[in-house]
Design a protein around this motif. Structure first.
Motif, PDB file in Angstrom:
ATOM      1  N   GLU A   1       4.231   2.386   8.944  1.00  0.00           N
ATOM      2  CA  GLU A   1       4.768   1.168   8.289  1.00  0.00           C
ATOM      3  C   GLU A   1       4.064   0.726   7.340  1.00  0.00           C
ATOM      4  OE1 GLU A   1       7.780   0.156   9.152  1.00  0.00           O
ATOM      5  OE2 GLU A   1       8.013   1.119  10.988  1.00  0.00           O
ATOM      6  N   ALA A   2       2.741   1.041   7.473  1.00  0.00           N
ATOM      7  CA  ALA A   2       1.725   0.376   6.685  1.00  0.00           C
ATOM      8  C   ALA A   2       2.090   0.463   4.944  1.00  0.00           C
ATOM      9  CB  ALA A   2       0.360   0.735   6.780  1.00  0.00           C
ATOM     10  N   PRO A   3       2.206   1.611   4.359  1.00  0.00           N
ATOM     11  CA  PRO A   3       2.564   1.934   3.126  1.00  0.00           C
ATOM     12  C   PRO A   3       3.598   1.196   2.495  1.00  0.00           C
ATOM     13  CG  PRO A   3       2.071   3.872   4.244  1.00  0.00           C
ATOM     14  CD  PRO A   3       2.168   2.940   5.121  1.00  0.00           C
ATOM     15  N   ALA A   4       4.866   1.146   3.116  1.00  0.00           N
ATOM     16  CA  ALA A   4       5.865   0.362   2.703  1.00  0.00           C
ATOM     17  C   ALA A   4       5.505  -1.072   2.791  1.00  0.00           C
ATOM     18  CB  ALA A   4       7.183   0.602   3.473  1.00  0.00           C
ATOM     19  N   GLU A   5       5.176  -1.620   4.037  1.00  0.00           N
ATOM     20  CA  GLU A   5       4.754  -2.983   3.910  1.00  0.00           C
ATOM     21  C   GLU A   5       4.079  -3.299   2.947  1.00  0.00           C
ATOM     22  OE1 GLU A   5       3.166  -3.296   8.015  1.00  0.00           O
ATOM     23  OE2 GLU A   5       5.158  -3.334   9.109  1.00  0.00           O
ATOM     24  N   ALA A   6       2.796  -2.664   2.558  1.00  0.00           N
ATOM     25  CA  ALA A   6       1.944  -3.004   1.573  1.00  0.00           C
ATOM     26  C   ALA A   6       2.674  -3.065   0.164  1.00  0.00           C
ATOM     27  CB  ALA A   6       0.792  -1.917   1.205  1.00  0.00           C
TER      28      ALA A   6
ATOM     29  N   PRO B   1       3.160  -2.278  -7.154  1.00  0.00           N
ATOM     30  CA  PRO B   1       3.224  -1.663  -6.142  1.00  0.00           C
ATOM     31  C   PRO B   1       2.509  -0.511  -5.848  1.00  0.00           C
ATOM     32  CG  PRO B   1       5.396  -1.892  -7.340  1.00  0.00           C
ATOM     33  CD  PRO B   1       4.233  -2.331  -8.221  1.00  0.00           C
ATOM     34  N   VAL B   2       2.053   0.386  -7.160  1.00  0.00           N
ATOM     35  CA  VAL B   2       1.228   1.561  -7.041  1.00  0.00           C
ATOM     36  C   VAL B   2      -0.209   1.053  -6.625  1.00  0.00           C
ATOM     37  CG1 VAL B   2       0.036   3.280  -8.384  1.00  0.00           C
ATOM     38  CG2 VAL B   2       2.459   3.056  -8.724  1.00  0.00           C
ATOM     39  N   ALA B   3      -0.653  -0.239  -6.987  1.00  0.00           N
ATOM     40  CA  ALA B   3      -2.048  -0.585  -6.782  1.00  0.00           C
ATOM     41  C   ALA B   3      -2.098  -1.096  -5.393  1.00  0.00           C
ATOM     42  CB  ALA B   3      -2.291  -1.754  -7.678  1.00  0.00           C
ATOM     43  N   ALA B   4      -1.043  -1.714  -4.926  1.00  0.00           N
ATOM     44  CA  ALA B   4      -0.896  -2.337  -3.373  1.00  0.00           C
ATOM     45  C   ALA B   4      -0.972  -0.858  -2.361  1.00  0.00           C
ATOM     46  CB  ALA B   4       0.373  -2.958  -3.237  1.00  0.00           C
ATOM     47  N   LEU B   5      -0.229  -0.072  -2.880  1.00  0.00           N
ATOM     48  CA  LEU B   5      -0.097   1.180  -2.225  1.00  0.00           C
ATOM     49  C   LEU B   5      -1.323   2.191  -2.099  1.00  0.00           C
ATOM     50  CD1 LEU B   5       1.646   3.387  -0.837  1.00  0.00           C
ATOM     51  CD2 LEU B   5       2.234   4.488  -2.939  1.00  0.00           C
ATOM     52  N   ARG B   6      -1.818   2.040  -3.155  1.00  0.00           N
ATOM     53  CA  ARG B   6      -3.488   2.750  -3.145  1.00  0.00           C
ATOM     54  C   ARG B   6      -4.172   2.009  -2.307  1.00  0.00           C
ATOM     55  NH1 ARG B   6      -8.527   2.328  -4.994  1.00  0.00           N
ATOM     56  NH2 ARG B   6      -9.445   4.235  -5.960  1.00  0.00           N
ATOM     57  N   GLU B   7      -4.280   0.478  -2.278  1.00  0.00           N
ATOM     58  CA  GLU B   7      -5.387   0.017  -1.303  1.00  0.00           C
ATOM     59  C   GLU B   7      -4.900   0.230   0.142  1.00  0.00           C
ATOM     60  OE1 GLU B   7      -8.187  -1.193  -2.320  1.00  0.00           O
ATOM     61  OE2 GLU B   7      -7.493  -0.536  -4.093  1.00  0.00           O
ATOM     62  N   ALA B   8      -3.682   0.177   0.371  1.00  0.00           N
ATOM     63  CA  ALA B   8      -3.177   0.466   1.802  1.00  0.00           C
ATOM     64  C   ALA B   8      -3.476   1.717   2.282  1.00  0.00           C
ATOM     65  CB  ALA B   8      -1.861   0.024   1.887  1.00  0.00           C
ATOM     66  N   LEU B   9      -3.333   2.818   1.557  1.00  0.00           N
ATOM     67  CA  LEU B   9      -3.590   3.926   2.142  1.00  0.00           C
ATOM     68  C   LEU B   9      -4.908   4.340   2.221  1.00  0.00           C
ATOM     69  CD1 LEU B   9      -0.773   5.975   0.055  1.00  0.00           C
ATOM     70  CD2 LEU B   9      -0.609   5.548   2.719  1.00  0.00           C
ATOM     71  N   LEU B  10      -5.746   3.927   1.241  1.00  0.00           N
ATOM     72  CA  LEU B  10      -7.292   4.107   1.464  1.00  0.00           C
ATOM     73  C   LEU B  10      -7.681   3.601   2.494  1.00  0.00           C
ATOM     74  CD1 LEU B  10      -8.674   3.782  -2.082  1.00  0.00           C
ATOM     75  CD2 LEU B  10      -8.093   5.830  -0.882  1.00  0.00           C
ATOM     76  N   ARG B  11      -7.277   2.159   2.913  1.00  0.00           N
ATOM     77  CA  ARG B  11      -7.733   1.395   4.285  1.00  0.00           C
ATOM     78  C   ARG B  11      -7.365   2.297   5.452  1.00  0.00           C
ATOM     79  NH1 ARG B  11      -4.764  -1.309   7.233  1.00  0.00           N
ATOM     80  NH2 ARG B  11      -2.938  -1.701   5.600  1.00  0.00           N
ATOM     81  N   VAL B  12      -5.963   2.523   5.405  1.00  0.00           N
ATOM     82  CA  VAL B  12      -5.537   3.292   6.830  1.00  0.00           C
ATOM     83  C   VAL B  12      -6.171   4.852   6.730  1.00  0.00           C
ATOM     84  CG1 VAL B  12      -3.438   4.527   7.674  1.00  0.00           C
ATOM     85  CG2 VAL B  12      -3.279   2.297   6.566  1.00  0.00           C
ATOM     86  N   LEU B  13      -6.609   5.387   5.540  1.00  0.00           N
ATOM     87  CA  LEU B  13      -7.230   6.758   5.933  1.00  0.00           C
ATOM     88  C   LEU B  13      -8.476   6.491   6.499  1.00  0.00           C
ATOM     89  CD1 LEU B  13      -7.381   9.742   5.283  1.00  0.00           C
ATOM     90  CD2 LEU B  13      -7.906   9.374   3.042  1.00  0.00           C
ATOM     91  N   GLY B  14      -9.454   5.535   5.784  1.00  0.00           N
ATOM     92  CA  GLY B  14     -10.608   5.247   6.155  1.00  0.00           C
ATOM     93  C   GLY B  14     -10.756   4.682   7.702  1.00  0.00           C
TER      94      GLY B  14
END
Length: 219
Positions: free
Chosen positions: A71-76, A86-99
């Motif tokens: 859910e996190a990428p779409a929610e971001a 949208p791309v900046a928000a997506l980048r931050e969300a995916l880096l956070r979830v991955l980390g």
């Protein structure tokens, strides 16, 4: 809600939690393939149908509460700040979830989860299905975000959203999978998470630059 309805809701939630905790404990102890729905029901002291009332499949029981990345990428994208793309928000969300995912490999529950998954083709297959769900939800969120303009490609917004969602989610999945093979020693998990996030960040920056370049060419 009436007192009776509230009591039933609490009882239903408590039963669901009992079934979930029982199942995940049994999976940790015996492995996913060795545990049946009947085993879970008997150990939790509920009927088999009660288990199915809360969870459609055994795979759903295993992954419940363990997949924030679905859910996190779409929610971001949908919950981004007004001044955030949208791309900046997506980048931050995916880096956070991955980390968070890779760093959690220092913790015993996450290590057990990964080990159990690696021993089960059914779980690995279901994880791929969850990744497809995450990609589809992200694609929808990007289409919504770009519906009023601002898409990197004005020529084919649907194709752009599909490519962004597919490429970014595949990048995260690949890096996360490689970061847990072989399973790091607990003391090395934070360093491996840092490396994974650094690599993903560089890849995402390159993808974002390519999107920006494509948009510039169309102006």
């Amino acid at each position: 809600m009436s007192e009776g309805s509230d009591r039933r809701a609490r009882k239903k939630a408590a039963t669901r939690q009992l079934v979930l905790e029982t199942a995940q404990r049994l999976f940790d102890q015996r492995g996913f393939e060795a545990v049946t729905i009947s085993d879970i029901a008997a150990t939790a002291d509920v009927a088999v149908q009660t288990v199915f009332n809360h969870f459609a499949t055994k795979e759903d029981l295993f992954f419940a509460g363990r997949t924030p990345w679905v859910e996190a990428p779409a929610e971001a994208v949908r919950g981004r700040r007004p001044d955030e793309s949208p791309v900046a928000a997506l980048r931050e969300a995916l880096l956070r979830v991955l980390g968070e995912h890779v760093a959690a490999l220092a913790d015993t529950p996450q290590r057990r989860m990964v080990t159990t998954m690696a021993a089960s083709p059914a779980l690995e297959s279901h994880e791929r299905e969850l990744n497809d769900q995450a990609r589809a939800r992200l694609e929808d969120a990007l289409l919504e975000a770009w519906s009023d303009g601002g898409a990197p490609s004005r020529e084919n917004v649907h194709l752009t959203a599909a490519l962004v969602a597919s490429t970014w989610m595949a990048t995260v999945r690949t890096i996360a999978s490689e970061a847990r093979r072989p399973l790091p020693e607990p003391e090395d998990a934070v360093d491996r998470a840092r490396q994974a996030v650094s690599l993903a960040g560089r890849v995402f920056d390159s993808l974002a630059l390519a999107l920006d370049s494509g948009a510039s060419l169309q102006r």
